[in-house]
Design a protein around this motif. Structure first.
Motif, short mmCIF file in Angstrom:
data_model
loop_
_atom_site.label_atom_id
_atom_site.label_comp_id
_atom_site.label_asym_id
_atom_site.label_seq_id
_atom_site.Cartn_x
_atom_site.Cartn_y
_atom_site.Cartn_z
N VAL A 152 0.83 -1.20 0.00
CA VAL A 152 0.00 0.00 0.00
C VAL A 152 0.88 1.26 0.00
CG1 VAL A 152 -1.67 1.32 1.35
CG2 VAL A 152 -1.99 -1.13 1.03
N PHE A 153 1.95 1.27 0.80
CA PHE A 153 2.85 2.43 0.80
C PHE A 153 3.39 2.67 -0.61
CE2 PHE A 153 4.17 1.33 5.42
CZ PHE A 153 3.02 1.92 5.88
N ARG A 154 3.66 1.57 -1.32
CA ARG A 154 4.26 1.72 -2.65
C ARG A 154 3.24 2.17 -3.68
NH1 ARG A 154 6.41 -3.59 -3.76
NH2 ARG A 154 4.56 -3.88 -5.04
N GLU A 155 2.01 1.65 -3.55
CA GLU A 155 1.03 1.87 -4.62
C GLU A 155 0.10 3.04 -4.37
OE1 GLU A 155 1.28 0.29 -7.32
OE2 GLU A 155 2.60 -1.37 -6.75
N LEU A 156 -0.17 3.36 -3.13
CA LEU A 156 -1.16 4.40 -2.83
C LEU A 156 -0.48 5.76 -2.87
CD1 LEU A 156 -4.20 4.37 -2.08
CD2 LEU A 156 -3.50 4.64 0.28
N GLU A 157 -0.25 6.26 -4.09
CA GLU A 157 0.64 7.41 -4.22
C GLU A 157 0.02 8.70 -3.70
OE1 GLU A 157 1.89 7.37 -8.25
OE2 GLU A 157 3.00 5.51 -8.00
N SER A 158 -1.31 8.76 -3.61
CA SER A 158 -1.91 9.99 -3.11
C SER A 158 -1.61 10.17 -1.62
CB SER A 158 -3.43 9.94 -3.33
OG SER A 158 -3.95 8.77 -2.74
N PHE A 159 -1.37 9.06 -0.94
CA PHE A 159 -1.06 9.14 0.50
C PHE A 159 0.44 9.25 0.71
CE2 PHE A 159 -0.22 6.49 4.42
CZ PHE A 159 -0.54 7.50 5.33
N THR A 260 9.98 2.77 1.01
CA THR A 260 9.37 1.55 1.55
C THR A 260 10.45 0.62 2.10
OG1 THR A 260 9.38 0.65 -0.66
CG2 THR A 260 7.30 1.56 0.13
N GLU A 261 11.67 0.70 1.52
CA GLU A 261 12.73 -0.18 2.01
C GLU A 261 13.06 0.07 3.49
OE1 GLU A 261 14.54 0.19 -1.88
OE2 GLU A 261 12.60 -0.76 -1.61
N SER A 262 12.85 1.34 3.93
CA SER A 262 13.16 1.64 5.33
C SER A 262 12.34 0.78 6.28
CB SER A 262 12.87 3.11 5.63
OG SER A 262 13.17 3.94 4.55
N PHE A 263 11.18 0.29 5.80
CA PHE A 263 10.26 -0.40 6.70
C PHE A 263 10.08 -1.87 6.33
CE2 PHE A 263 8.95 4.00 5.86
CZ PHE A 263 9.45 4.54 7.02
N ALA A 264 11.01 -2.41 5.55
CA ALA A 264 10.89 -3.79 5.08
C ALA A 264 11.34 -4.77 6.17
CB ALA A 264 11.72 -3.97 3.81
N LEU A 265 11.52 -5.99 5.77
CA LEU A 265 11.81 -7.08 6.70
C LEU A 265 13.00 -6.77 7.62
CD1 LEU A 265 10.46 -9.80 7.02
CD2 LEU A 265 12.28 -10.79 5.65
N GLU A 266 14.03 -6.07 7.09
CA GLU A 266 15.22 -5.82 7.89
C GLU A 266 14.88 -5.05 9.16
OE1 GLU A 266 15.20 -5.61 4.60
OE2 GLU A 266 16.53 -7.31 4.25
N LEU A 267 13.96 -4.09 9.04
CA LEU A 267 13.57 -3.32 10.22
C LEU A 267 12.92 -4.24 11.25
CD1 LEU A 267 13.18 -0.65 11.71
CD2 LEU A 267 10.99 -0.41 10.56
#
Lengths: 353, 291
Positions: A152-159, A260-267
């Motif tokens: 959703v973070f990647r696709e919902l560009e209005s947000f 979005t990478e900031s919040f991926a699995l590594e986090l």
């Protein structure tokens, strides 16, 4: 701190009233001294923010403070109430995007408010949705939740923004002051960590902790002895996820860049390490663990590409061999010292007899 | 119509791969009561070992596949020995973290060994296609469906017609009673972890030819296999297979007809709805608690 006197007053009377069996539940080293600890952390943050003068050092300090807040939230959700939530990283992201979205052209306070409200609301809605799931299903549902959130973070560009990447986020401003320098930022983040610690200390000192631990250790038994299981479960999840949302807001405005990478699995893995390595049995665990997770990679640069391998092995080693984490080691050392004193006293009694 | 057939067959093939992974979950869950969160990385590792055997060792493709399955069965047993057996009696959380740690180790080993750049695994049928009702269907998809069907049938026989299956079912229905009847719990958990490891390698070599192989190859299938297990109620082989097919179809048809951007989201929405409305699974009836 005016609140500390009020807070410490009942403390002295309490250990005597408590039965001996119950005393073992609480880590002895930190028993009932949470406010001292909070003051110590506050002093440490002030000292570090004044003492550190490089941008790099400030960066590490900021990461430590933010990770500590996230870890404290996960401590409430995972360590205290035993809910295996993979969603903590996603809530950091939600807080970050929400605050950037709401603070655009407005003050940082609006962003913070949006991060709190939105992460709490989404956490509540999600927790209500999956309220009937048990351990594994809850873990899997939260894993799916964070997967959905990233998409959703990647696709919902209005947000968010195209591809979920936002650059040039302004530094936080509060009460007409813009926290632009590394030192100002460290003090601001430190203030948030102190707030988070105080709130956690309140939970620790209230019956909530006892009830949460009972719920964690055996849900059925806790329910039959009158622990408000549903309220507890939802409340702790929402509170812990809101910590993550606030931390996300702080992260976005401190670093000025999110993707979005900031919040991926590594986090998510870092959050696990923060809590488990620090010690899942104590509210100071996340603070210690965050320091380790932020500081160790800088010291262990030579391990470089083996970092992920070491983290994984460390995770297994900690849960298998040192379930108490770093705090557990400190406590073991304290017990060992006291046992030494106790042994001496016993021997002297024996000699006299 | 072609579009529907094409999406449908792809959905069934994807679902079949998810079913193979989910059967691994089911086996371990039945025999030990836990879930192995390293399953996804075992899928990835299986694909990489097959690539290594096919390119570096220059084995014939089927030989490479066999090497991967055998190696992963061994890795499954290793995970059981190091990440599960020492903490068998501790809380569920500890077991989950420990298998998660094992997953991280496997992932890190893959990155160190083969790097992060995407590679490919050849399929035995290459890129051949057949026309079905005007739709061009890759033969690999039909192969996936066929292999999975055989695999499911074999597992069903194993579950219901052998001593091993009887013991697994006994453990699932009452662990303590089964133990008191002399079922060797440690051996059973090693066997099921090994078997599940082999199944993940099979899923890995089946799915790898349909996409670029990266270290994230197995993560998606693992999540979908979780969803499939929840849909099927973690109870029976049939339930899990039907759940997996439903997940594959929802993903492909939702992506094809609603919005491709959110194709990955639809199966999870379905799963969350199932957890919300019928947590014992659409096809399951088990409600158990580990006290």
């Amino acid at each position: 701190m005016p609140g500390s006197e009020v807070g410490t007053a009942p403390v002295a009377a309490e250990p005597a009233a408590r039965p001996a069996r119950d005393r073992d539940v609480r880590p002895p080293v930190y028993r009932q001294r949470q406010l001292h600890g909070v003051a110590a952390v506050a002093a440490l943050v002030v000292a570090l923010s004044l003492g550190v003068d490089s941008a790099f050092g400030h960066g590490l300090l900021h990461s430590w403070l933010i990770y500590s807040v996230v870890g404290l939230g996960f401590y409430l959700v995972f360590s205290l109430s035993g809910q295996f939530a993979f969603s903590q990283g996603a809530f950091v992201g939600l807080g970050a995007y929400a605050s950037v979205w709401a603070s655009e052209g407005r003050s940082f306070a609006w962003g913070l408010l949006a991060a709190v409200v939105l992460s709490a609301a989404v956490a509540l809605a999600f927790a209500v949705l999956v309220v009937r799931s048990d351990h594994f299903y809850f873990a899997i549902a939260t894993l799916a939740f964070s997967h959905i959130a990233l998409i959703v973070f990647r696709e919902l560009e209005s947000f968010t923004a195209p591809g979920g990447e936002i650059v040039g986020i302004p530094k936080p401003d509060l009460f007409g002051h813009r926290f632009a320098s590394g030192q100002d930022l460290a003090l601001l983040l430190g203030a948030f960590l102190v707030l988070a610690l105080l709130l956690t200390a309140l939970v620790e000192r209230s019956p909530l902790r006892r009830e949460a631990v009972a719920f964690r250790d055996n849900r059925q038994v806790a329910a039959t002895v009158g622990v408000p299981v549903l309220r507890l479960r939802l409340g702790m999840f929402v509170l812990g996820s809101t910590y993550a949302g606030v931390a996300g807001c702080l992260f976005a405005h401190t670093s000025g860049f999110i993707s979005t990478e900031s919040f991926a699995l590594e986090l998510g893995i870092d959050i696990f390490l923060v809590v488990l390595l620090g010690g899942a049995g104590s509210m100071w665990g996340p603070v210690l663990g965050a320091a380790f997770v932020v500081w160790a990679p800088e010291q262990l640069r030579f391990v470089g590409e083996y970092r992920a391998l070491i983290y994984g092995a460390l995770l297994v080693a900690v849960v298998v061999a040192f379930p108490g984490g770093l705090v557990g080691l400190v406590e073991a050392a304290g017990r060992w010292l006291r046992r030494g004193r106790g042994a001496v006293r016993l021997r002297s009694v024996g000699e006299r007899a | 119509m072609e579009r529907f057939v094409s999406l449908f067959v792809t959905g069934v093939a994807q679902g079949a791969v998810f079913a193979v992974v989910a059967l691994g979950f089911l086996l371990i869950h039945k025999a030990t009561g836990v879930i192995n969160f390293a399953q996804g990385d075992l899928v990835t590792l299986g694909a990489y070992i097959a690539i290594w055997a096919a390119t570096d060792l220059e084995l014939p493709l089927l030989g490479a596949y066999a090497v991967a399955v055998a190696a992963l069965a061994a890795v499954g047993v290793l995970i059981e020995r190091f990440a599960y057996a020492p903490i068998r009696d501790r809380s569920i959380h500890v077991v989950v973290i420990s298998t998660l740690g094992a997953a991280l180790v496997i992932r890190a080993v893959i990155v160190l060994w083969r790097g992060t750049s995407p590679t490919r695994l050849r399929g035995p049928l290459g890129f051949e296609v057949v026309e079905v009702l005007g739709a061009r269907i890759p033969k690999q998809n039909l192969l996936i469906i066929g292999v999975t069907a055989v695999c499911v049938a074999a597992l069903w026989l194993l579950f219901h017609r052998t001593q091993f299956g009887r013991q697994v079912r006994a453990l699932a229905s009452d662990r303590m009673a089964a133990q008191m009847q002399g079922i060797r719990v440690a051996r059973m958990s090693m066997l099921t972890f090994g078997l599940a490891g082999g199944l993940s390698a099979l899923a890995g070599v089946l799915i790898a030819p349909t996409r670029a192989v990266t270290v994230d190859l197995g993560f998606g299938p693992m999540l979908y296999a979780f969803a499939a297990s929840i849909l099927g109620g973690m109870g029976s082989i049939g339930g899990v297979v039907v759940g997996a097919l439903a997940i594959g179809l929802v993903q492909q048809l939702g992506g094809g007809y609603l919005s491709p951007d959110y194709a990955e989201v639809y199966p999870f929405v379905l799963m969350l709805l199932v957890i919300a409305l019928r947590p014992q699974g659409v096809l399951g009836s088990e409600v158990r608690a580990r006290l």
